[in-house]
Design a protein around this motif. Sequence first.
Motif, mmCIF file in Angstrom:
data_model
loop_
_atom_site.group_PDB
_atom_site.id
_atom_site.type_symbol
_atom_site.label_atom_id
_atom_site.label_comp_id
_atom_site.label_asym_id
_atom_site.label_seq_id
_atom_site.Cartn_x
_atom_site.Cartn_y
_atom_site.Cartn_z
ATOM 1 N N GLN A 71 0.831 -1.206 0.000
ATOM 2 C CA GLN A 71 0.000 0.000 0.000
ATOM 3 C C GLN A 71 0.867 1.260 0.000
ATOM 4 O O GLN A 71 0.627 2.186 -0.789
ATOM 5 C CB GLN A 71 -0.923 0.007 1.232
ATOM 6 N N ARG A 72 1.871 1.305 0.872
ATOM 7 C CA ARG A 72 2.737 2.487 0.941
ATOM 8 C C ARG A 72 3.520 2.680 -0.343
ATOM 9 O O ARG A 72 3.720 3.818 -0.807
ATOM 10 C CB ARG A 72 3.684 2.360 2.129
ATOM 11 N N ALA A 73 3.977 1.574 -0.936
ATOM 12 C CA ALA A 73 4.726 1.677 -2.194
ATOM 13 C C ALA A 73 3.851 2.276 -3.295
ATOM 14 O O ALA A 73 4.315 3.103 -4.099
ATOM 15 C CB ALA A 73 5.251 0.308 -2.606
ATOM 16 N N LEU A 74 2.596 1.866 -3.329
ATOM 17 C CA LEU A 74 1.683 2.393 -4.348
ATOM 18 C C LEU A 74 1.333 3.847 -4.071
ATOM 19 O O LEU A 74 1.265 4.675 -4.997
ATOM 20 C CB LEU A 74 0.416 1.538 -4.398
ATOM 21 N N GLU A 75 1.096 4.193 -2.813
ATOM 22 C CA GLU A 75 0.783 5.588 -2.464
ATOM 23 C C GLU A 75 1.934 6.518 -2.829
ATOM 24 O O GLU A 75 1.712 7.663 -3.227
ATOM 25 C CB GLU A 75 0.473 5.702 -0.968
ATOM 26 N N SER A 76 3.166 6.014 -2.708
ATOM 27 C CA SER A 76 4.327 6.851 -3.042
ATOM 28 C C SER A 76 4.399 7.169 -4.530
ATOM 29 O O SER A 76 5.103 8.095 -4.936
ATOM 30 C CB SER A 76 5.618 6.160 -2.602
ATOM 31 N N THR A 77 3.660 6.387 -5.346
ATOM 32 C CA THR A 77 3.633 6.651 -6.796
ATOM 33 C C THR A 77 2.365 7.397 -7.208
ATOM 34 O O THR A 77 2.086 7.528 -8.401
ATOM 35 C CB THR A 77 3.740 5.340 -7.587
ATOM 36 N N GLY A 78 1.586 7.830 -6.201
ATOM 37 C CA GLY A 78 0.423 8.645 -6.517
ATOM 38 C C GLY A 78 -0.911 7.938 -6.457
ATOM 39 O O GLY A 78 -1.946 8.544 -6.789
ATOM 40 N N TRP A 79 -0.971 6.694 -6.056
ATOM 41 C CA TRP A 79 -2.250 5.993 -5.963
ATOM 42 C C TRP A 79 -3.092 6.606 -4.840
ATOM 43 O O TRP A 79 -2.550 6.963 -3.783
ATOM 44 C CB TRP A 79 -2.024 4.509 -5.670
ATOM 45 N N PRO A 80 -4.408 6.668 -4.990
ATOM 46 C CA PRO A 80 -5.285 7.067 -3.878
ATOM 47 C C PRO A 80 -5.159 6.073 -2.725
ATOM 48 O O PRO A 80 -4.966 4.863 -2.955
ATOM 49 C CB PRO A 80 -6.690 7.029 -4.485
ATOM 50 N N ALA A 81 -5.283 6.558 -1.507
ATOM 51 C CA ALA A 81 -5.055 5.712 -0.332
ATOM 52 C C ALA A 81 -5.990 4.504 -0.307
ATOM 53 O O ALA A 81 -5.559 3.382 -0.013
ATOM 54 C CB ALA A 81 -5.210 6.541 0.939
ATOM 55 N N GLU A 82 -7.263 4.706 -0.600
ATOM 56 C CA GLU A 82 -8.216 3.595 -0.519
ATOM 57 C C GLU A 82 -7.928 2.528 -1.566
ATOM 58 O O GLU A 82 -8.002 1.333 -1.291
ATOM 59 C CB GLU A 82 -9.640 4.123 -0.681
ATOM 60 N N LEU A 83 -7.602 2.959 -2.780
ATOM 61 C CA LEU A 83 -7.283 1.991 -3.830
ATOM 62 C C LEU A 83 -5.989 1.258 -3.504
ATOM 63 O O LEU A 83 -5.892 0.038 -3.708
ATOM 64 C CB LEU A 83 -7.168 2.703 -5.182
#
Length: 376
Positions: A71-83
């Motif tokens: 989740q954190r890796a994806l958020e660091s690339t701009g993903w919305p937190a819920e997704l």
Amino acid sequence: MTLYLDLSALQSVPAANLNRDDLGSPKQVRYGNASRIRVSSQSWKRAIRLGVEQDLGEKAARTRLVPAKVQRALESTGWPAELAAFAGAQVAASAGKKGIGTESAGHTSVLLFLPEAAIDELAAVCTEHRQALEAAQGKKKPGQVLPPQQIETILKRRTASISLLGRMLAELPDANVDGAAQVAHAFTTHAAEPQRDYFTAVDDWLGEAETGSGHLDTAEFSAGVFYRYATVNVADLLKNLDGDTKAARTVLSSFAEHFLLSLPQAKKNSTAPHTVPDLAYLAVREHRPLSLAAAFESPVTADQQGGFSQPSRQALSAYTGNLNRLTGNRNRRFHGHTVINPEEEHTSLGTAHDSFDQLIDAAIDAAVPAAAQDQQ
């Protein structure tokens, strides 16, 4: 033919609490009708593993936080937190046929043991299937959105330390690895019990007229000479490394070095017990390993100066000599030792070497001959 690299060491540890029980006391074991201080195999094994991973540059993690890390890796690339949170949960849900269970905090219900680089690979799979994740987000029963085989392949990846120490995961049986190394609980060669330490902490900002401490408490510690033992099944290690003898020599050498030089890190700031073994004995055996722990079933008594180190070395040497007589020195390709006092003679412990490095090199050459390495 199965070969085993046996490693034994005697190590004097001053006041410390290397491995605590649930009450904070040094762990103990009763052996030979005497109470001994004990350090669990898991505690010392972890210190060894971290050293091996540092040497080889192959970090692994034993963790329940894979979904959160993804989740954190994806958020660091701009993903919305819920997704990103849904994608992290899908990594666990899509693993294998039935998935890996998660708890309310989003952690997996079991510990996973995988290379640290796997997090980036799992995040890449999520990115590849982002549209499918977006379409399934919010469904009550989304099922397995990510490709199970692809997720399982990543979770099954190995590092050298996984090949060495093994991995068990009931949810993904194909990911299981039978560890090549076995590590015994260390215990004192003599009777020993925990001791209490009453301590206080001063409040630096108390007024001159004020007395007393800012904090007081008690802690427990212990001291003693520990017998330590581990063994590595060389055939199993080679199997786990797909027959790569060069890698096997590197892993064995690193394991042996960190077996001798590592120390559990508990309470290190308040005790700094950074000693090394004063005797190391390595043997390469065929068919089965041999621990020398029984040398201390009768607890060692102190010498005239009050120390346990030299009597422990003498007890180990004498027991090994008797063991050699019983076995007729059969099925042993190599044995050697190095000792803190070069004037001590321990003929029953094989060839004397000047340093740990020389002893390890000689043992590795016997366990995985360089000629076999050159054939790769």
